[in-house]
Design a protein around this motif. Structure first.
Motif, PDB file in Angstrom:
ATOM      1  N   LEU A 281      51.803  33.389  28.134  1.00  0.00           N
ATOM      2  CA  LEU A 281      51.611  34.516  27.220  1.00  0.00           C
ATOM      3  C   LEU A 281      50.182  35.061  27.242  1.00  0.00           C
ATOM      4  N   PRO A 282      49.145  34.230  27.127  1.00  0.00           N
ATOM      5  CA  PRO A 282      47.791  34.803  27.211  1.00  0.00           C
ATOM      6  C   PRO A 282      47.492  35.431  28.561  1.00  0.00           C
ATOM      7  N   THR A 283      48.059  34.887  29.629  1.00  0.00           N
ATOM      8  CA  THR A 283      47.832  35.480  30.949  1.00  0.00           C
ATOM      9  C   THR A 283      48.452  36.862  31.032  1.00  0.00           C
ATOM     10  N   ILE A 284      49.677  37.012  30.550  1.00  0.00           N
ATOM     11  CA  ILE A 284      50.328  38.325  30.570  1.00  0.00           C
ATOM     12  C   ILE A 284      49.555  39.319  29.699  1.00  0.00           C
ATOM     13  N   ALA A 285      49.183  38.890  28.503  1.00  0.00           N
ATOM     14  CA  ALA A 285      48.485  39.787  27.582  1.00  0.00           C
ATOM     15  C   ALA A 285      47.160  40.258  28.161  1.00  0.00           C
ATOM     16  N   LEU A 286      46.430  39.362  28.785  1.00  0.00           N
ATOM     17  CA  LEU A 286      45.105  39.703  29.297  1.00  0.00           C
ATOM     18  C   LEU A 286      45.162  40.415  30.640  1.00  0.00           C
ATOM     19  N   SER A 287      46.216  40.173  31.413  1.00  0.00           N
ATOM     20  CA  SER A 287      46.252  40.715  32.778  1.00  0.00           C
ATOM     21  C   SER A 287      46.733  42.167  32.836  1.00  0.00           C
ATOM     22  N   LEU A 288      47.430  42.656  31.822  1.00  0.00           N
ATOM     23  CA  LEU A 288      47.996  44.001  31.905  1.00  0.00           C
ATOM     24  C   LEU A 288      46.920  45.064  32.138  1.00  0.00           C
ATOM     25  N   ALA A 289      45.852  44.990  31.386  1.00  0.00           N
ATOM     26  CA  ALA A 289      44.788  45.987  31.542  1.00  0.00           C
ATOM     27  C   ALA A 289      44.137  45.884  32.911  1.00  0.00           C
ATOM     28  N   TYR A 290      43.944  44.667  33.411  1.00  0.00           N
ATOM     29  CA  TYR A 290      43.306  44.495  34.718  1.00  0.00           C
ATOM     30  C   TYR A 290      44.241  44.896  35.853  1.00  0.00           C
TER      31      TYR A 290
ATOM     32  N   SER B  49      36.115  42.216  37.484  1.00  0.00           N
ATOM     33  CA  SER B  49      37.222  41.806  36.611  1.00  0.00           C
ATOM     34  C   SER B  49      37.088  40.342  36.227  1.00  0.00           C
ATOM     35  N   PHE B  50      36.730  39.491  37.185  1.00  0.00           N
ATOM     36  CA  PHE B  50      36.588  38.079  36.854  1.00  0.00           C
ATOM     37  C   PHE B  50      35.447  37.860  35.866  1.00  0.00           C
ATOM     38  N   ALA B  51      34.342  38.572  36.066  1.00  0.00           N
ATOM     39  CA  ALA B  51      33.229  38.442  35.131  1.00  0.00           C
ATOM     40  C   ALA B  51      33.630  38.922  33.740  1.00  0.00           C
TER      41      ALA B  51
ATOM     42  N   SER C 246      44.059  32.207  36.031  1.00  0.00           N
ATOM     43  CA  SER C 246      45.467  32.608  36.100  1.00  0.00           C
ATOM     44  C   SER C 246      45.611  34.115  35.925  1.00  0.00           C
ATOM     45  N   THR C 247      44.819  34.681  35.026  1.00  0.00           N
ATOM     46  CA  THR C 247      44.846  36.133  34.831  1.00  0.00           C
ATOM     47  C   THR C 247      44.346  36.866  36.066  1.00  0.00           C
ATOM     48  N   LEU C 248      43.286  36.345  36.681  1.00  0.00           N
ATOM     49  CA  LEU C 248      42.759  36.980  37.887  1.00  0.00           C
ATOM     50  C   LEU C 248      43.785  36.934  39.014  1.00  0.00           C
ATOM     51  N   PHE C 249      44.465  35.790  39.185  1.00  0.00           N
ATOM     52  CA  PHE C 249      45.471  35.663  40.241  1.00  0.00           C
ATOM     53  C   PHE C 249      46.603  36.672  40.040  1.00  0.00           C
ATOM     54  N   VAL C 250      47.118  36.749  38.824  1.00  0.00           N
ATOM     55  CA  VAL C 250      48.213  37.687  38.537  1.00  0.00           C
ATOM     56  C   VAL C 250      47.735  39.124  38.686  1.00  0.00           C
ATOM     57  N   SER C 251      46.546  39.419  38.176  1.00  0.00           N
ATOM     58  CA  SER C 251      46.042  40.790  38.216  1.00  0.00           C
ATOM     59  C   SER C 251      45.816  41.279  39.636  1.00  0.00           C
ATOM     60  N   VAL C 252      45.203  40.430  40.467  1.00  0.00           N
ATOM     61  CA  VAL C 252      44.919  40.835  41.848  1.00  0.00           C
ATOM     62  C   VAL C 252      46.215  40.956  42.642  1.00  0.00           C
ATOM     63  N   THR C 253      47.107  39.974  42.509  1.00  0.00           N
ATOM     64  CA  THR C 253      48.359  40.007  43.265  1.00  0.00           C
ATOM     65  C   THR C 253      49.195  41.230  42.908  1.00  0.00           C
ATOM     66  N   VAL C 254      49.408  41.437  41.622  1.00  0.00           N
ATOM     67  CA  VAL C 254      50.251  42.550  41.179  1.00  0.00           C
ATOM     68  C   VAL C 254      49.521  43.878  41.333  1.00  0.00           C
ATOM     69  N   GLY C 255      48.242  43.929  40.963  1.00  0.00           N
ATOM     70  CA  GLY C 255      47.501  45.184  41.009  1.00  0.00           C
ATOM     71  C   GLY C 255      47.344  45.735  42.411  1.00  0.00           C
ATOM     72  N   VAL C 256      46.965  44.879  43.363  1.00  0.00           N
ATOM     73  CA  VAL C 256      46.811  45.339  44.750  1.00  0.00           C
ATOM     74  C   VAL C 256      48.161  45.762  45.320  1.00  0.00           C
ATOM     75  N   THR C 257      49.208  45.007  45.018  1.00  0.00           N
ATOM     76  CA  THR C 257      50.551  45.370  45.499  1.00  0.00           C
ATOM     77  C   THR C 257      50.988  46.717  44.942  1.00  0.00           C
ATOM     78  N   PHE C 258      50.816  46.915  43.643  1.00  0.00           N
ATOM     79  CA  PHE C 258      51.176  48.188  43.027  1.00  0.00           C
ATOM     80  C   PHE C 258      50.346  49.331  43.604  1.00  0.00           C
TER      81      PHE C 258
ATOM     82  N   THR D 175      39.082  28.175  29.044  1.00  0.00           N
ATOM     83  CA  THR D 175      38.637  29.520  29.420  1.00  0.00           C
ATOM     84  C   THR D 175      38.837  29.775  30.905  1.00  0.00           C
ATOM     85  N   LEU D 176      38.483  28.810  31.743  1.00  0.00           N
ATOM     86  CA  LEU D 176      38.676  28.986  33.180  1.00  0.00           C
ATOM     87  C   LEU D 176      40.154  29.057  33.543  1.00  0.00           C
ATOM     88  N   SER D 177      40.986  28.282  32.867  1.00  0.00           N
ATOM     89  CA  SER D 177      42.418  28.309  33.153  1.00  0.00           C
ATOM     90  C   SER D 177      42.999  29.683  32.880  1.00  0.00           C
TER      91      SER D 177
END
Length: 313
Positions: free
Chosen positions: A183-192, A246-248, A104-116, A98-100
């Motif tokens: 795959l789970p990181t991509i699926a979960l990170s899109l909404a965030y 988002s992390f919570a 990983s989803t939080l890292f991708v979401s924050v990096t891509v989301g803030v940049t976008f 769960t933490l993994s």
């Protein structure tokens, strides 16, 4: 500053106490009886009554709550009704997957989301802004399980580039661990990503419209300095809020993703516990998730004082 931290910690303790009472009552008053499930459909009433007595379910609710709260304060989340093992041990075994996925989803979401969000605010009203906003709206609208099954179909079944389901421990190697997380990181990170993009864009646009930003531009400040040194720093408070929440949400919302990708995490543990009416596991996981919520909110409140010292007073 010390007074501010003390007030926030007292508030967190009060909130956790109220959450503990609510979780206990919610689980106990929900339909279903673990004694019936353990005894089986052909059991007699006496057998069910004996099981209830062994589990302590015949005691009045105040007595059950006092026992549970006392054990909780001592770090004991109870023993699983069906597994017969300490709940804390079961949670520890399921915590790494769960933490993994969450980190990983939080890292991708924050990096891509803030940049976008920064790019959309920088080119507000332009083609890039419209494309990013359209992408955010689409990503936020599609359910996670739909994205997950689409990713499995294209990248695992059709192309066979990635594993279909399952989880590999980091102890088995970085390569297999990352391959199972993509795959789970991509699926979960899109909404965030969509959520963080919209919040970052709105916050940045508000700051960019301030008089001091126009003054900085008139003095010849570079776009990089205006966006990152001035605008991003002064719009950090709402961005920190959405990142913390988002992390919570990621930790508590991993149930669906873990089910789709067959990841043996806390989400799957909760689903099995609900089906079996395993009170100790349900209560233990809910307390853990609630504690994460409260701690992250506390950390975000304290982080506000770093980006905006006025909050300290």
């Amino acid at each position: 500053m010390v007074t501010y931290i003390f007030r926030r910690m007292i508030s967190a303790i009060v909130v956790m106490a109220m959450v503990g009472v609510f979780i206990f009552l919610l689980v106990r008053l929900a339909p279903g009886d673990p004694a019936d499930i353990i005894a089986g459909p052909s059991a007699t009433d006496q057998t069910v009554a004996d099981i209830r007595e062994q589990l302590g379910l015949n005691a009045p609710l105040p007595v059950q709550f006092r026992r549970w709260a006392g054990n909780l304060l001592n770090g004991d989340l109870g023993t699983s009704v069906f597994a017969g093992r300490p709940v804390l041990q079961l949670i520890r075994q399921r915590l790494q997957p769960t933490l993994s996925v969450s980190l990983s989803t939080l890292f991708v979401s924050v990096t891509v989301g803030v940049t976008f969000g920064i790019l959309a605010a920088w080119r507000a009203g332009g083609i890039l802004d419209r494309v990013l906003i359209a992408f955010s709206a689409l990503s936020y609208s599609v359910p996670v399980f739909v994205v997950g099954y689409c990713l499995i179909y294209f990248f695992a079944i059709q192309t066979r580039w990635l594993p279909v389901q399952g989880y590999a421990s980091i102890n088995d190697g970085i390569g297999p661990w990352l391959a199972r997380l993509i795959l789970p990181t991509i699926a979960l990170s899109l909404a965030y990503i969509a959520f963080i993009t919209r919040i970052t864009r709105a916050s940045m646009l508000e700051v960019l419209s301030e008089d001091y930003m126009r003054t900085a531009a008139a003095k010849g400040a570079s776009p990089y300095a205006m966006l990152f040194h001035h605008a991003l720093k002064n719009s950090a408070a709402p961005i920190l809020t959405v990142i913390g929440l988002s992390f919570a949400y990621l930790v508590s919302g991993a149930v669906l993703t873990e089910t789709v990708f067959n990841i043996p995490g806390i989400g799957r543990l909760v689903v099995d516990a609900i089906n079996n009416r395993d009170y100790p596991i349900i209560q233990g996981v809910l307390i853990l998730i609630s504690g994460i919520y409260v701690l992250i909110n506390l950390a975000v409140d304290l982080a506000y004082t770093l980006v905006d010292p006025r909050i300290r007073y």
